[in-house]
Design an enzyme around this catalytic site. Structure first.
Site, short mmCIF file in Angstrom:
data_model
loop_
_atom_site.label_atom_id
_atom_site.label_comp_id
_atom_site.label_asym_id
_atom_site.label_seq_id
_atom_site.Cartn_x
_atom_site.Cartn_y
_atom_site.Cartn_z
N GLY A 1 -50.50 14.75 1.62
CA GLY A 1 -49.61 14.49 0.32
C GLY A 1 -48.05 14.89 0.54
O GLY A 1 -47.85 15.24 1.73
N GLN A 2 -47.27 14.54 -0.50
CA GLN A 2 -46.01 14.97 -0.28
C GLN A 2 -45.73 16.58 0.24
O GLN A 2 -45.15 16.85 1.43
CB GLN A 2 -45.19 14.63 -1.30
CG GLN A 2 -43.73 15.40 -1.65
CD GLN A 2 -43.09 15.32 -3.00
OE1 GLN A 2 -42.49 14.20 -3.22
NE2 GLN A 2 -43.51 15.98 -3.91
N ASP A 3 -46.23 17.28 -0.55
CA ASP A 3 -46.10 18.83 -0.22
C ASP A 3 -47.00 19.32 0.95
O ASP A 3 -46.18 19.98 1.63
CB ASP A 3 -46.62 19.61 -1.56
CG ASP A 3 -45.82 19.16 -2.79
OD1 ASP A 3 -44.95 18.44 -2.83
OD2 ASP A 3 -46.39 19.94 -3.80
N LEU B 1 -53.55 22.80 -1.88
CA LEU B 1 -52.61 22.17 -2.60
C LEU B 1 -53.55 20.57 -3.15
O LEU B 1 -52.95 19.80 -4.00
CB LEU B 1 -51.66 21.58 -1.66
CG LEU B 1 -50.89 22.43 -1.10
CD1 LEU B 1 -49.65 21.92 -0.11
CD2 LEU B 1 -50.32 23.58 -1.77
N ALA B 2 -54.66 20.58 -2.60
CA ALA B 2 -55.46 19.20 -2.76
C ALA B 2 -55.96 19.12 -4.23
O ALA B 2 -56.08 20.31 -4.73
CB ALA B 2 -56.55 19.17 -1.87
N THR C 1 -49.43 23.53 -12.04
CA THR C 1 -48.70 22.56 -12.48
C THR C 1 -47.99 22.91 -13.96
O THR C 1 -48.91 23.38 -14.53
CB THR C 1 -49.44 21.08 -12.41
OG1 THR C 1 -48.97 20.12 -13.36
CG2 THR C 1 -50.85 21.38 -13.14
N GLU D 1 -48.21 20.71 -16.17
CA GLU D 1 -49.16 20.38 -17.07
C GLU D 1 -50.20 21.23 -17.74
O GLU D 1 -50.96 21.02 -18.51
CB GLU D 1 -50.09 19.20 -16.10
CG GLU D 1 -49.41 17.71 -15.90
CD GLU D 1 -48.82 17.09 -17.10
OE1 GLU D 1 -49.61 17.01 -18.02
OE2 GLU D 1 -47.90 16.69 -17.10
N TYR E 1 -56.69 16.93 -16.15
CA TYR E 1 -56.18 17.60 -14.91
C TYR E 1 -55.51 18.93 -15.35
O TYR E 1 -55.60 19.82 -14.49
CB TYR E 1 -55.09 16.56 -14.50
CG TYR E 1 -54.01 16.96 -13.54
CD1 TYR E 1 -54.48 17.48 -12.28
CD2 TYR E 1 -52.71 17.07 -13.73
CE1 TYR E 1 -53.78 18.00 -11.25
CE2 TYR E 1 -51.85 17.78 -12.89
CZ TYR E 1 -52.22 18.14 -11.64
OH TYR E 1 -51.43 18.43 -10.68
N LYS F 1 -56.49 22.95 -13.85
CA LYS F 1 -55.72 23.61 -13.25
C LYS F 1 -55.57 24.99 -13.88
O LYS F 1 -55.52 26.09 -13.41
CB LYS F 1 -54.26 23.10 -13.24
CG LYS F 1 -54.09 21.93 -12.26
CD LYS F 1 -54.28 22.30 -10.86
CE LYS F 1 -53.80 21.14 -9.70
NZ LYS F 1 -53.96 21.63 -8.46
N HIS G 1 -41.46 17.87 -8.67
CA HIS G 1 -40.63 17.97 -7.38
C HIS G 1 -40.77 16.90 -6.56
O HIS G 1 -41.73 16.20 -6.30
CB HIS G 1 -40.82 19.07 -6.69
CG HIS G 1 -42.06 19.39 -6.52
ND1 HIS G 1 -43.05 19.91 -7.31
CD2 HIS G 1 -42.98 19.38 -5.38
CE1 HIS G 1 -44.35 20.22 -6.91
NE2 HIS G 1 -44.30 19.78 -5.55
N ARG H 1 -42.85 11.01 -2.31
CA ARG H 1 -43.46 11.08 -3.64
C ARG H 1 -44.29 9.89 -3.87
O ARG H 1 -43.86 8.62 -3.33
CB ARG H 1 -42.47 11.09 -4.65
CG ARG H 1 -42.76 11.33 -6.07
CD ARG H 1 -43.13 12.82 -6.14
NE ARG H 1 -43.24 13.31 -7.44
CZ ARG H 1 -43.94 13.91 -8.09
NH1 ARG H 1 -45.25 14.35 -7.25
NH2 ARG H 1 -43.83 14.82 -9.24
P1 GDP Z 1 -45.22 13.30 -14.88
O1 GDP Z 1 -45.39 12.77 -16.07
O2 GDP Z 1 -44.49 14.58 -15.13
O3 GDP Z 1 -46.50 13.55 -14.03
O4 GDP Z 1 -44.33 12.45 -13.93
P2 GDP Z 1 -43.84 11.12 -14.12
O5 GDP Z 1 -42.80 10.72 -13.02
O6 GDP Z 1 -45.02 10.14 -14.02
O7 GDP Z 1 -42.98 10.86 -15.50
C1 GDP Z 1 -42.05 11.53 -15.90
C2 GDP Z 1 -41.28 11.03 -17.19
O8 GDP Z 1 -40.80 9.78 -17.01
C3 GDP Z 1 -42.43 10.97 -18.23
O9 GDP Z 1 -41.71 11.87 -19.35
C4 GDP Z 1 -42.49 9.66 -18.64
O10 GDP Z 1 -42.60 9.38 -20.05
C5 GDP Z 1 -41.17 9.04 -18.41
N1 GDP Z 1 -41.33 7.31 -17.96
C6 GDP Z 1 -40.53 6.69 -18.57
N2 GDP Z 1 -40.77 5.27 -18.01
C7 GDP Z 1 -41.89 5.58 -17.09
C8 GDP Z 1 -42.52 4.55 -16.05
O11 GDP Z 1 -42.34 3.57 -16.12
N3 GDP Z 1 -43.36 5.38 -15.21
C9 GDP Z 1 -43.71 6.78 -15.45
N4 GDP Z 1 -44.79 7.16 -14.58
N5 GDP Z 1 -43.15 7.46 -16.18
C10 GDP Z 1 -41.92 6.91 -17.10
#
Ligand code: GDP
Length: 322
Positions: free
Chosen positions: A12-14, A82-83, A127, A129, A151, A155, A181, A186
């Site tokens: 992966g990335q990291d 990290l997996a 995370t 999350e 998920y 964690k 990150h 990514r």
């Molecule tokens: P993560 O949600 O933190 O795991 O990372 P993402 O990169 O998937 O999303 C980051 C933010 O972008 C979230 O708050 C989404 O609601 C917002 N977002 C807006 N449009 C999009 C989209 O088209 N795809 C994704 N993945 N996120 C989006």
């Protein structure tokens, strides 16, 4: 004497950036990868350039014996776990798979370290999350967890295992609670990579528009290479502990979009379309990490601004067309 490290999630990335970092520090680098992955050059693309400098062991993280045998052979000084299955949206089947594999793999590693080499130091990739719908802003190491995905739950439960082995068994085990990150490596499912890929395609006339969800959503976006250096530093401390790994700065998806398109001489407003499918449940408080402990204990400094991260991602994407 040369130190030995064992990495899970090296493709992966990291994992791939961490492997590069450890090689530059003269570590002997080993990793556990699935047998299918070993036969799939697409899955190995992030580590293809360092394949002759690392040792890959075929094994499954859902199988205790498989990890045990590899660990017994390598007897690492440091282990970076990290997996993990990372999807926040999941199907019912994946729910069981995510919980059991993410939790068991951490448990197996901890118990094997205790049995075979209690001096081995363990970094576990947590995370943001784990805070899910955060109860306060910004979040620090004492903020109560409130995971809203399987998920996140997997964690959080691993985090408590890490803490228990640290406190009861004296294992040097740490969780880094990592906020988003980014880098050219990514995964495509993340909004940053989606925007960069689309912006370059639009510039090249290969795509006409980009469909996105909430442009006002905000994230605490850091630079992946900084985060792997932080992981290493966390394991070099005198005392094991858990840390928030973040920048403490928020940027919106709209800002990211604007930076990416502007860099290519385009105006994002001419190309984006809102698509309800990409909207998430409303976020009352954004995920944003309090970096106070990381900075005071580890002395950490971020090396790239969001602008610079986006530029690196775009430049790498453009290179893919050369
Ligand atoms: P993560 O949600 O933190 O795991 O990372 P993402 O990169 O998937 O999303 C980051 C933010 O972008 C979230 O708050 C989404 O609601 C917002 N977002 C807006 N449009 C999009 C989209 O088209 N795809 C994704 N993945 N996120 C989006």
């Amino acid at each position: 004497m040369k130190k030995t490290a064992l990495i899970t999630g090296i493709t992966g990335q990291d994992g791939s950036y961490l492997a590069e970092l450890l090689i530059s520090k003269e570590y002997e680098v080993h990793a556990i990868v699935r047998r299918e992955t070993l036969e799939n050059s697409e899955k190995l693309k992030n580590i293809a350039h360092i394949e002759n400098k690392i040792t890959l062991h075929a094994g499954s993280l859902s199988d205790h014996l498989s990890i045990y045998k590899i660990f017994a052979k390598v007897l690492p000084d440091e282990c970076y776990h990290l997996a993990g299955s990372t999807f926040v949206d999941y199907s019912f089947d994946e729910e069981f798979q995510t919980i059991s594999s993410n939790f068991s793999s951490t448990h197996y590693l901890l118990s094997i370290i205790k049995e075979l080499k209690p001096a081995c130091r363990l970094f576990f990739a947590g995370t943001s999350e784990m805070f899910g719908e955060p109860v306060e802003f910004p979040q620090n190491e004492k903020t109560p967890f409130n995971p809203k995905s399987i998920y996140g739950i997997s964690k959080v439960s691993s985090y408590y295992l890490i803490k228990n082995y640290r406190e009861k068994e004296n294992i040097f085990a740490c969780t880094g609670i990592m906020y988003n990150h980014e880098s050219p490596r990514r995964g495509n499912q993340f909004v940053t990579k989606k925007i960069v890929t689309a912006a370059v395609k639009i510039k090249k006339g290969l795509q006409k528009e980009i469909f996105l969800g909430n442009l006002d959503a905000k994230r605490d976006w850091g630079y992946a290479k900084d985060y792997v250096l932080m992981m290493w530093k966390i394991l070099q401390q005198d005392k094991a502990d858990d840390y928030i790994m973040a920048t403490g700065k928020l940027h919106s998806v709209r800002e990211f979009l604007d930076i990416a398109f502007s860099y290519l001489g385009l105006d994002y407003r001419d190309y984006f379309k809102i698509d309800q499918r990409f909207f998430r449940a409303s976020e009352k408080l954004p995920l944003c990490g309090d970096t106070e402990k990381l900075i005071s204990a580890i002395g950490f400094q971020h090396t790239k601004s969001l602008h610079e991260i986006v530029e690196e991602m775009i430049e790498a994407e453009l290179k893919g067309y050369e």
